[in-house]
Design a protein around this motif. Structure first.
Motif, mmCIF file in Angstrom:
data_model
loop_
_atom_site.group_PDB
_atom_site.id
_atom_site.type_symbol
_atom_site.label_atom_id
_atom_site.label_comp_id
_atom_site.label_asym_id
_atom_site.label_seq_id
_atom_site.Cartn_x
_atom_site.Cartn_y
_atom_site.Cartn_z
ATOM 1 N N GLU A 195 -9.402 -6.870 -3.518
ATOM 2 C CA GLU A 195 -10.471 -7.871 -3.416
ATOM 3 C C GLU A 195 -9.886 -9.277 -3.491
ATOM 4 N N MET A 196 -8.924 -9.469 -4.378
ATOM 5 C CA MET A 196 -8.294 -10.794 -4.527
ATOM 6 C C MET A 196 -7.672 -11.232 -3.215
ATOM 7 N N ASP A 201 -7.193 -17.610 -1.927
ATOM 8 C CA ASP A 201 -5.901 -18.172 -1.534
ATOM 9 C C ASP A 201 -4.970 -18.261 -2.746
ATOM 10 N N ARG A 202 -5.509 -18.829 -3.839
ATOM 11 C CA ARG A 202 -4.719 -18.985 -5.058
ATOM 12 C C ARG A 202 -5.319 -18.136 -6.157
ATOM 13 N N ALA A 213 0.095 -16.670 -15.172
ATOM 14 C CA ALA A 213 0.743 -17.015 -13.903
ATOM 15 C C ALA A 213 -0.256 -17.650 -12.970
ATOM 16 N N GLU A 214 0.254 -18.451 -12.035
ATOM 17 C CA GLU A 214 -0.575 -18.943 -10.949
ATOM 18 C C GLU A 214 0.197 -18.661 -9.673
ATOM 19 N N THR A 215 -0.409 -17.929 -8.772
ATOM 20 C CA THR A 215 0.337 -17.458 -7.619
ATOM 21 C C THR A 215 -0.638 -17.242 -6.470
ATOM 22 N N ASP A 216 -0.164 -16.606 -5.377
ATOM 23 C CA ASP A 216 -1.164 -16.185 -4.401
ATOM 24 C C ASP A 216 -1.303 -14.668 -4.499
ATOM 25 N N ALA A 217 -2.408 -14.172 -3.995
ATOM 26 C CA ALA A 217 -2.779 -12.783 -4.243
ATOM 27 C C ALA A 217 -1.745 -11.809 -3.684
ATOM 28 N N ASP A 218 -1.143 -12.168 -2.546
ATOM 29 C CA ASP A 218 -0.187 -11.258 -1.935
ATOM 30 C C ASP A 218 1.073 -11.119 -2.796
#
Lengths: 351, 227
Positions: A195-196, A201-202, A213-218
């Motif tokens: 779903e994310m 995007d972030r 953490a702060e990242t992108d879903a992939d």
């Protein structure tokens, strides 16, 4: 949308300590249950008062303990979509939808009932009561009700987790579509990586009451490939279904794949687990798997005792996983050419 | 054939009037009390809870006596009313106040049960959709607790029809003025040869009570069928 949160909240043993800044229109908060996601949502909406700190949305303080600011929920213009629809049972679909619209200052009314009804395809439900709607219809009405209040931020707190798999992926295009069409930034809260990846995007990752953490879903999905029992899920949008003997053939970015799954109604989004691919160094002459993809290794990453491989085949990207030992034996490195075998039954249709 | 005297007719009429008035006057206060008890936490809530339920456990005669003391000419409230030329004791107002006080806990309890069964998320949804607290109160809480309001009102109405102990002390038993049905039944039953009339009035009381209960069930099922 620019969100600045530095706030704490304690409930007995549990302590939420959020401190982050986020910019963008498609943000995600990822975390297991008990990580404090819902408390954070309630603080943003004004339903729970933080013990201390500040919350700013686009520079405007919603809460500030030192300046004694605490804007009540009805004046924040932050709408909420809950896990369950929570429609007003005594009102019709139309009245539910218009509840927030009627309470929104006329200067802020950008979205009209007619436009929304068209995007969500709920025109035929308007005069009905809400108790006899199906699960998917209810959640669409709940989404519409939140959107029609013309919010400046939409909070979606696990809006899909009460729905079954098929329904969940049927609703996602509506969630995305309505927010894109009307330009509403959103914060999507979930514990599902798929779903994310489809919604955000972030992503800000929450664990035990604080962001880790702060990242992108992939990237997050790749990181979790090792611990996730289903591996990394490749999301593939296929087109042009054609019958091919007892199978179906689909187009995927200039190449054709053979699947057991029939196209049916709706979108053609399929998932393929990184675990369901077998890699060959050379072309295997005879093989039962119906798909043999000639790929180049674009990236190699290690997660625990597994090796993750980002493969490129005719411009399409796929992630496969093999044991670390296998990667060493086959001498796979960036730029290596491999053949990926995928069974026709390994693809699972999401919607 | 039983024929009621004008005083009996007055007693029936007065009983109905007292019960209707007591219920209507108590409703806003009962609703407010239930709202405060359901949705707010504050210091002294337990004390308020006990006070609200006190009339349920005290003997009605005692309540009547306390009302007499406070509303009488020299009572803490009565002296001001007397100065303003308002007389409560031994009028039908006293009967109404007695009924209202005795039935109040039943009213509040029923409305509270209705309110506490409302999903909190519905209230939160209404707030985040732009409704202020009073807007939420009238557009979400009131309609969704309506069955509790109906149940509380019928209980209160029924209790008021039967009110005796507090009424006889604070309003007296004046035929045509403050004599309600229970008081008239008491008078017939305690005078020789009055059994037939006592029974006839009992029958009227039973019919009235049944009518209220049926109305309650009817309204309850009507609301329950809504979808």
């Amino acid at each position: 949308m620019e969100l600045r949160v530095r706030a704490t909240k304690s409930y007995g043993e549990f302590r939420l300590s959020a401190d982050f800044e986020a910019t963008g229109s498609r943000l995600g908060i990822f975390g297991e249950s008990g990580s404090g996601k819902s408390t954070l949502v309630n603080m943003l909406a004004g339903l729970v008062r933080p013990d201390g700190g500040e919350i700013l949305l686009d520079g405007e303080p919603l809460f500030d303990s030192t300046r004694r600011v605490n804007i009540p929920p009805e004046r924040r213009r932050i709408a909420l979509v809950f896990q369950h629809p929570h429609l007003f049972p005594h009102l019709s679909v139309r009245k539910n939808l218009l509840y927030g619209y009627h309470r929104c200052a006329s200067g802020h009314r950008r979205i009209s009932l007619d436009d929304l009804v068209e995007v969500l395809r709920i025109g035929h439900l308007l005069e009905r009561g809400v108790n006899n709607l199906s699960g998917g219809e209810k959640q669409r009405v709940a989404l519409g009700r939140a959107v029609l209040s013309n919010p400046r931020l939409l909070l979606m707190d696990e809006p899909l987790s009460a729905l079954d798999d098929t329904l969940r992926f049927q609703i996602i295009p509506y969630l995305r579509g309505v927010c894109e069409r009307f330009g509403i930034p959103y914060l999507f809260i979930s514990h599902s990586l798929v779903e994310m990846r489809l919604m955000t995007d972030r992503v800000i990752v929450f664990e035990q009451g604080r962001q880790t953490a702060e990242t992108d879903a992939d990237k997050l999905a790749r990181l979790r490939m090792g611990t996730n029992p289903v591996g990394y899920i490749n999301l593939m949008r296929l087109t042009d279904p054609q019958p091919h003997g007892s199978l179906w053939s689909y187009e995927w970015g200039g190449m054709r794949l053979y699947l057991t799954a029939s196209p049916g109604e709706g979108g053609l989004l399929f998932e393929l687990s990184s675990k369901d691919m077998i890699l060959f160094k050379k072309h295997p002459e005879a093989i039962s798997a119906r798909n043999l993809l000639h790929c180049t290794v674009a990236d190699l990453f290690t997660v625990g005792n597994k090796a993750g491989l980002e493969l490129v085949c005719q411009g399409n990207r796929l992630v496969a996983e093999i044991a670390g030992e296998a990667a060493r034996e086959l001498e796979i490195r960036e730029g290596s050419e491999v053949f990926a075998a995928v069974k026709a039954s390994a693809f699972r249709r999401l919607y | 054939m039983i024929s009621f005297t004008p005083a009996d007719i007055d007693a029936i009429r007065l009983s109905a009037k007292v019960a209707v008035a007591a219920t209507l006057v108590s409703l806003p206060f009962g609703f407010a009390a239930a709202y405060v008890m359901s949705y707010y936490s504050f210091r002294g809530k337990v004390l308020l809870e006990v006070l609200l339920n006190l009339p349920l456990t005290l003997p009605p005669v005692l309540i009547g006596y306390l009302l007499l003391l406070s509303l009488g000419k020299k009572g803490w409230l009565g002296q001001y009313l007397d100065a303003a030329g308002i007389r409560i004791i031994f009028t039908w107002y006293a009967a109404m106040i007695a009924s209202a006080v005795v039935g109040f806990p039943l009213l509040v309890r029923s409305i509270r049960i209705g309110m506490e069964s409302i999903d909190e998320r519905l209230i939160q949804a209404s707030r985040t959709l732009g409704a202020r607290w009073y807007d939420t109160l009238f557009t979400v809480i009131l309609p969704l607790s309506f069955r509790g309001v109906i149940a509380g009102s019928s209980l209160m109405f029924g209790r008021s029809l039967g009110e005796f102990g507090a009424t006889i002390i604070v309003a007296g038993n004046i035929p045509g003025v403050t004599q309600t049905m229970p008081l008239a039944i008491y008078e017939y039953a305690s005078s020789p040869g009055g059994e037939r009339m006592a029974l006839a009035l009992c029958l009227v009381a039973i019919v009235l009570s049944l009518a209220v209960l049926f109305l309650h069930e009817f309204l309850g099922s009507r609301l329950g069928r809504r979808d």
